[in-house]
Design a protein around this motif. Structure first.
Motif, PDB file in Angstrom:
ATOM      1  N   HIS A 155      29.439  37.165  13.175  1.00 50.14           N
ATOM      2  CA  HIS A 155      28.962  37.860  14.373  1.00 50.14           C
ATOM      3  C   HIS A 155      29.916  37.704  15.664  1.00 50.14           C
ATOM      4  O   HIS A 155      29.435  38.266  16.581  1.00 50.14           O
ATOM      5  N   LYS A 156      30.808  36.872  15.405  1.00 49.37           N
ATOM      6  CA  LYS A 156      31.688  36.649  16.691  1.00 49.37           C
ATOM      7  C   LYS A 156      33.025  36.939  16.507  1.00 49.37           C
ATOM      8  O   LYS A 156      33.873  36.345  16.748  1.00 49.37           O
ATOM      9  N   GLY A 194      27.610  39.671  20.729  1.00 57.54           N
ATOM     10  CA  GLY A 194      27.873  39.014  19.604  1.00 57.54           C
ATOM     11  C   GLY A 194      26.740  38.446  18.822  1.00 57.54           C
ATOM     12  O   GLY A 194      26.404  37.397  18.356  1.00 57.54           O
ATOM     13  N   LYS A 195      25.770  39.273  19.247  1.00 58.26           N
ATOM     14  CA  LYS A 195      24.039  39.171  18.525  1.00 58.26           C
ATOM     15  C   LYS A 195      23.834  40.050  17.754  1.00 58.26           C
ATOM     16  O   LYS A 195      24.402  41.194  17.791  1.00 58.26           O
ATOM     17  N   VAL A 196      22.978  39.889  16.876  1.00 58.94           N
ATOM     18  CA  VAL A 196      22.160  41.046  16.188  1.00 58.94           C
ATOM     19  C   VAL A 196      20.663  41.028  16.689  1.00 58.94           C
ATOM     20  O   VAL A 196      20.132  40.174  17.488  1.00 58.94           O
ATOM     21  N   PRO A 197      20.044  42.316  16.394  1.00 57.85           N
ATOM     22  CA  PRO A 197      20.752  43.504  15.548  1.00 57.85           C
ATOM     23  C   PRO A 197      21.577  44.519  16.404  1.00 57.85           C
ATOM     24  O   PRO A 197      21.657  44.455  17.755  1.00 57.85           O
ATOM     25  N   ARG A 238       7.430  35.499  23.592  1.00 53.92           N
ATOM     26  CA  ARG A 238       8.742  35.054  22.856  1.00 53.92           C
ATOM     27  C   ARG A 238       9.174  33.624  23.039  1.00 53.92           C
ATOM     28  O   ARG A 238       9.536  32.871  22.281  1.00 53.92           O
ATOM     29  N   GLU A 271      20.302  45.519  21.161  1.00 56.64           N
ATOM     30  CA  GLU A 271      19.013  45.280  21.812  1.00 56.64           C
ATOM     31  C   GLU A 271      18.094  46.211  20.979  1.00 56.64           C
ATOM     32  O   GLU A 271      17.936  47.254  20.863  1.00 56.64           O
ATOM     33  N   SER A 272      17.326  45.030  20.360  1.00 56.19           N
ATOM     34  CA  SER A 272      16.286  45.736  19.257  1.00 56.19           C
ATOM     35  C   SER A 272      15.285  46.679  19.784  1.00 56.19           C
ATOM     36  O   SER A 272      14.997  47.551  19.037  1.00 56.19           O
ATOM     37  N   SER A 277      16.550  36.686  11.697  1.00 55.49           N
ATOM     38  CA  SER A 277      16.558  37.102  12.929  1.00 55.49           C
ATOM     39  C   SER A 277      15.302  37.918  13.221  1.00 55.49           C
ATOM     40  O   SER A 277      15.087  38.930  12.646  1.00 55.49           O
ATOM     41  N   PRO A 278      14.296  37.436  13.995  1.00 55.58           N
ATOM     42  CA  PRO A 278      13.220  38.356  14.223  1.00 55.58           C
ATOM     43  C   PRO A 278      13.244  39.655  15.071  1.00 55.58           C
ATOM     44  O   PRO A 278      12.807  40.539  14.922  1.00 55.58           O
ATOM     45  N   HIS A 279      14.514  39.691  15.620  1.00 57.12           N
ATOM     46  CA  HIS A 279      14.829  40.784  16.320  1.00 57.12           C
ATOM     47  C   HIS A 279      15.143  41.987  15.254  1.00 57.12           C
ATOM     48  O   HIS A 279      14.968  43.018  15.417  1.00 57.12           O
ATOM     49  N   ARG A 300      12.976  28.584  16.941  1.00 61.40           N
ATOM     50  CA  ARG A 300      14.498  28.331  16.779  1.00 61.40           C
ATOM     51  C   ARG A 300      14.881  26.953  16.838  1.00 61.40           C
ATOM     52  O   ARG A 300      15.739  26.528  15.894  1.00 61.40           O
TER      53      ARG A 300
HETATM   54  N1  LIG Z   1      17.291  40.605  23.152  1.00 57.69           N
HETATM   55  C1  LIG Z   1      17.914  40.537  21.880  1.00 57.69           C
HETATM   56  C2  LIG Z   1      18.338  39.182  21.350  1.00 57.69           C
HETATM   57  C3  LIG Z   1      19.245  39.323  20.295  1.00 57.69           C
HETATM   58  C4  LIG Z   1      19.280  37.849  19.750  1.00 57.69           C
HETATM   59  O1  LIG Z   1      18.885  36.837  20.327  1.00 57.69           O
HETATM   60  N2  LIG Z   1      19.696  37.708  18.543  1.00 57.69           N
HETATM   61  C5  LIG Z   1      19.964  36.390  17.997  1.00 57.69           C
HETATM   62  C6  LIG Z   1      19.392  36.554  16.360  1.00 57.69           C
HETATM   63  S1  LIG Z   1      17.353  36.687  16.686  1.00 57.69           S
HETATM   64  C7  LIG Z   1      21.440  36.385  17.496  1.00 57.69           C
HETATM   65  O2  LIG Z   1      22.261  37.019  17.126  1.00 57.69           O
HETATM   66  N3  LIG Z   1      21.880  35.126  17.603  1.00 57.69           N
HETATM   67  C8  LIG Z   1      23.097  34.495  17.341  1.00 57.69           C
HETATM   68  C9  LIG Z   1      23.938  34.091  18.527  1.00 57.69           C
HETATM   69  O3  LIG Z   1      23.490  34.271  19.654  1.00 57.69           O
HETATM   70  O4  LIG Z   1      25.039  33.632  18.239  1.00 57.69           O
HETATM   71  C10 LIG Z   1      17.491  41.793  21.047  1.00 57.69           C
HETATM   72  O5  LIG Z   1      16.252  41.859  21.293  1.00 57.69           O
HETATM   73  O6  LIG Z   1      18.165  42.429  20.311  1.00 57.69           O
END
Ligand SMILES: N[C@@H](CCC(=O)N[C@@H](CS)C(=O)NCC(=O)O)C(=O)O
Length: 221
Positions: A40-41, A52-55, A106, A66-67, A11-13, A115
């Motif tokens: 993550h879910k 359900g996203k990282v980080p 981005r 939110e990174s 994950s780049p974030h 991606r």
């Molecule tokens: N705007 C968010 C973007 C976070 C994001 O898109 N994370 C992706 C990985 S780069 C993620 O968790 N994807 C898994 C998913 O959506 O299921 C941030 O800056 O943290």
């Protein structure tokens, strides 16, 4: 209490936050989630991050996602090597560049290229690849212009703007090296000849202590 950072490798974030932690010299524990197991879910993770996203960062009673918000949080933990500037002009410029990167770089580098390539769904239509390539060139040319007048995006020191951009750039370059992206990759074979200042900037960041530690764990091997 320790800083705990939830990430997915690649994950780049998450990478940007880890680089921010390293730049600030902060100690943190990585909680690596396995996307193939949908870690993550889970309900437990949704309680930390409703998307359900990282980080996501846990620290004392704070849970921040939110990174860029996490970068702002960790910047406040120590005055050392401020990521968001110390003068109004620096702070304004850093945020301006962060918004430039998230709003205009981005999409061409990550959403339209890296991606889909990593997920095995990149187009093989030459006209579409050409369009993606032109947009990525335009995005990188923006950074090249800035880096032709200063070593980092906002001056002589690394800032949050650099920390946000380098994972996008290096994810994009890694993706364009994949066989499925050969058509796109051919257009970016030599970053140094097309974008010499950007290449020098990347090399300078990659030489910083902590850069390797911040890279996606599964890339390091
Ligand atoms: N705007 C968010 C973007 C976070 C994001 O898109 N994370 C992706 C990985 S780069 C993620 O968790 N994807 C898994 C998913 O959506 O299921 C941030 O800056 O943290």
């Amino acid at each position: 209490m320790a800083l705990e950072l939830y990430i997915i490798s690649g994950s780049p974030h998450a990478w940007a936050v880890m680089l921010g932690m390293e730049t600030k010299g902060l100690k943190y524990t990585v909680r690596r989630l396995d996307p193939s197991k949908k870690e993550h879910k889970t309900d437990a993770y949704f309680a930390l991050n409703p998307h359900g996203k990282v980080p996501t960062l846990k620290h004392d009673d704070a849970v921040i996602y939110e990174s860029i918000a996490i970068l702002a949080y960790i910047d406040q933990l120590s005055p050392k090597d401020s990521l968001f500037g110390v003068t109004p002009k620096q702070t304004g410029l850093i945020w301006q560049h962060i918004f430039e990167i998230t709003n205009y770089l981005r999409a061409p580098l990550i959403d339209d290229a890296a991606r889909p390539i990593f997920q095995g769904r990149f187009t093989d239509n030459p006209a579409e690849v050409r369009e993606i390539s032109v947009k990525a060139h335009t995005a990188l040319a923006w950074a090249e212009g800035i880096l032709s007048i200063s070593p980092y995006l906002t001056g002589n020191e690394i800032s949050a703007a650099d920390v946000v951009l380098i994972p996008y750039l290096n994810s994009f370059l890694r993706a364009t090296g994949k066989p499925s992206a050969k058509l796109l990759g051919d257009a970016f074979l030599s970053l140094a000849s097309s974008f010499p200042n950007l290449a020098a900037w990347a090399a300078q960041i990659e030489a910083l202590p902590g850069y390797t530690q911040a890279c996606p764990p599964h890339w390091r091997g």
